[in-house]
Design an enzyme around this catalytic site. Structure first.
Site, PDB file in Angstrom:
ATOM      1  N   GLY A  30       0.813  -1.213   0.000  1.00  0.00           N
ATOM      2  CA  GLY A  30       0.000   0.000   0.000  1.00  0.00           C
ATOM      3  C   GLY A  30       0.843   1.258   0.000  1.00  0.00           C
ATOM      4  O   GLY A  30       0.539   2.224   0.705  1.00  0.00           O
ATOM      5  N   ALA A  31       1.901   1.258  -0.800  1.00  0.00           N
ATOM      6  CA  ALA A  31       2.895   2.335  -0.752  1.00  0.00           C
ATOM      7  C   ALA A  31       2.598   3.456  -1.734  1.00  0.00           C
ATOM      8  O   ALA A  31       3.507   4.013  -2.349  1.00  0.00           O
ATOM      9  CB  ALA A  31       4.280   1.769  -1.002  1.00  0.00           C
ATOM     10  N   GLY A  34       0.610   9.911  -1.120  1.00  0.00           N
ATOM     11  CA  GLY A  34      -0.491  10.534  -0.401  1.00  0.00           C
ATOM     12  C   GLY A  34      -1.060   9.704   0.721  1.00  0.00           C
ATOM     13  O   GLY A  34      -1.921  10.165   1.475  1.00  0.00           O
ATOM     14  N   GLY A  37       1.493   4.450   3.507  1.00  0.00           N
ATOM     15  CA  GLY A  37       2.578   3.639   2.974  1.00  0.00           C
ATOM     16  C   GLY A  37       3.631   4.458   2.260  1.00  0.00           C
ATOM     17  O   GLY A  37       4.836   4.258   2.453  1.00  0.00           O
ATOM     18  N   SER A 162      -5.798  -1.022  13.477  1.00  0.00           N
ATOM     19  CA  SER A 162      -6.561   0.182  13.817  1.00  0.00           C
ATOM     20  C   SER A 162      -7.218  -0.002  15.171  1.00  0.00           C
ATOM     21  O   SER A 162      -7.588  -1.127  15.550  1.00  0.00           O
ATOM     22  CB  SER A 162      -7.638   0.451  12.759  1.00  0.00           C
ATOM     23  OG  SER A 162      -8.510   1.486  13.184  1.00  0.00           O
ATOM     24  N   TYR A 189     -14.917  -4.115   8.919  1.00  0.00           N
ATOM     25  CA  TYR A 189     -13.638  -3.443   9.147  1.00  0.00           C
ATOM     26  C   TYR A 189     -13.084  -3.804  10.523  1.00  0.00           C
ATOM     27  O   TYR A 189     -11.903  -4.143  10.663  1.00  0.00           O
ATOM     28  CB  TYR A 189     -13.807  -1.937   9.018  1.00  0.00           C
ATOM     29  CG  TYR A 189     -12.507  -1.169   9.134  1.00  0.00           C
ATOM     30  CD1 TYR A 189     -11.479  -1.370   8.226  1.00  0.00           C
ATOM     31  CD2 TYR A 189     -12.308  -0.247  10.161  1.00  0.00           C
ATOM     32  CE1 TYR A 189     -10.281  -0.680   8.334  1.00  0.00           C
ATOM     33  CE2 TYR A 189     -11.126   0.451  10.274  1.00  0.00           C
ATOM     34  CZ  TYR A 189     -10.106   0.239   9.358  1.00  0.00           C
ATOM     35  OH  TYR A 189      -8.923   0.927   9.472  1.00  0.00           O
TER      36      TYR A 189
END
Length: 314
Positions: A30-31, A34, A37, A162, A189
């Site tokens: 996930g790099a 913005g 990552g 999270s 989630y």
């Protein structure tokens, strides 16, 4: 952790402990530019690692990250690897690509994720949030483990989770939400974030003898990233939490992107954490997760289910 807290920015962490990753290899999912990552990659680049391997769905969103890494640290070799975490065949191809780039991995940061998305299934028939946030990373970590072990004792796996794990435990009796009939995006989630922590516990248990360290890091509430593309109104979080866990859910004050990467970087770098493998972290500190997210019996149960769903055994 050495005075670090809610307000700490990533650059402060790297200034203190960046020498520990100099000349080493880090892999980040996930790099994209913005997001957390990409910002994590920028911060690590200033410590001059030998390689930064950046995994994401879309190459165009990583090009500027790679360009910036080359400017920040000309001696670092950045590389893009395509991955679709909800497609296990794509995960296998991505792992093979990573292993063709480097034979050892000192730090693996499983950062990619989605939040509160509409009901849908992965290509492998799994509820998509769980497929992306947990199972894809479970399989990727398994396939990369030979290179993590090759890096030797002290190599690390950081699973970005999270505080929203407090929304839900893992629903072992209905993890696929009755094929969507009982689906709620916030419950999904929460379940996936609980899975991240249980996976961390499982890794710590299984790889302690090899000196491999694992941590689950909560970045904080960082508005403006793509994670909140289905928000900002995420619905009745308190109501969902009370229904699933019996506890209220308190929202956190927002963090900047730089503040949001600090806990991940502490988990990846801090020499003060060597005796805390398997820990859950918030605001750069080790915290005690709820029982349902740290129970080793539940961690084993999730591990077995994940092996079954991925078709791969560690």
């Amino acid at each position: 952790m050495s005075g670090f807290d809610f307000d700490t920015e990533g650059k402060s962490v790297v200034e203190r402990w960046g020498s520990l990753v100099e000349g080493k290899v880090a892999v980040i999912t996930g790099a994209s530019e913005g997001g957390l990552g990409g910002a994590t990659a920028f911060a690590l680049a200033s410590a001059r690692p030998s390689h930064l391997v950046l995994l994401a769905r879309t190459e165009s969103k990583v090009r500027n990250v790679i360009s910036s890494i080359k400017e920040i640290s000309p001696g670092t070799q950045p590389a893009f690897v395509h991955i679709e975490l909800d497609d296990l065949d794509s995960v296998r191809r991505a792992a093979a690509d990573v292993l063709s780039i480097t034979s050892k991995i000192d730090v693996l940061i499983n950062n990619a994720g989605v939040m509160a998305i509409p009901w849908s299934k992965s290509k492998n028939g799994l509820e998509k949030t769980l497929g992306i946030n947990h199972l894809g990373h479970f399989l990727l970590t398994k396939l990369l483990m030979p290179s993590i072990l090759a890096a030797g004792p002290g190599s690390r796996i950081v699973n970005v989770t999270s505080a929203a794990y407090r929304l839900a435990p893992f629903f072992f009796d209905d993890w696929n939400f009755s094929d969507g009939q009982t689906y709620h995006p916030l419950s999904a989630y929460g379940q996936s974030k609980t899975a991240n922590i249980l996976f961390t516990v499982g890794l710590a248990q299984r790889y302690k003898k090899h000196g491999i360290l694992s941590y689950a890091a909560h970045p904080g509430y960082v508005p403006g990233t793509s994670l909140f593309s289905h928000g900002p109104d995420l619905g009745p979080m308190d109501e969902v939490s009370r229904r699933n866990t019996g506890f209220p859910f308190g929202r956190e004050p927002p963090k900047s992107l730089e503040q949001g990467i600090s806990t991940t970087l502490v988990a990846a770098l801090s020499p003060e954490l060597t005796d805390a493998s398997g820990a859950y972290m918030e605001d750069c500190q080790v915290c005690e997760a709820r029982e349902y997210a740290r129970d080793p019996v539940l961690a084993d149960r999730l591990w077995s289910l994940s092996e079954e769903l991925s078709g791969e055994s560690f």
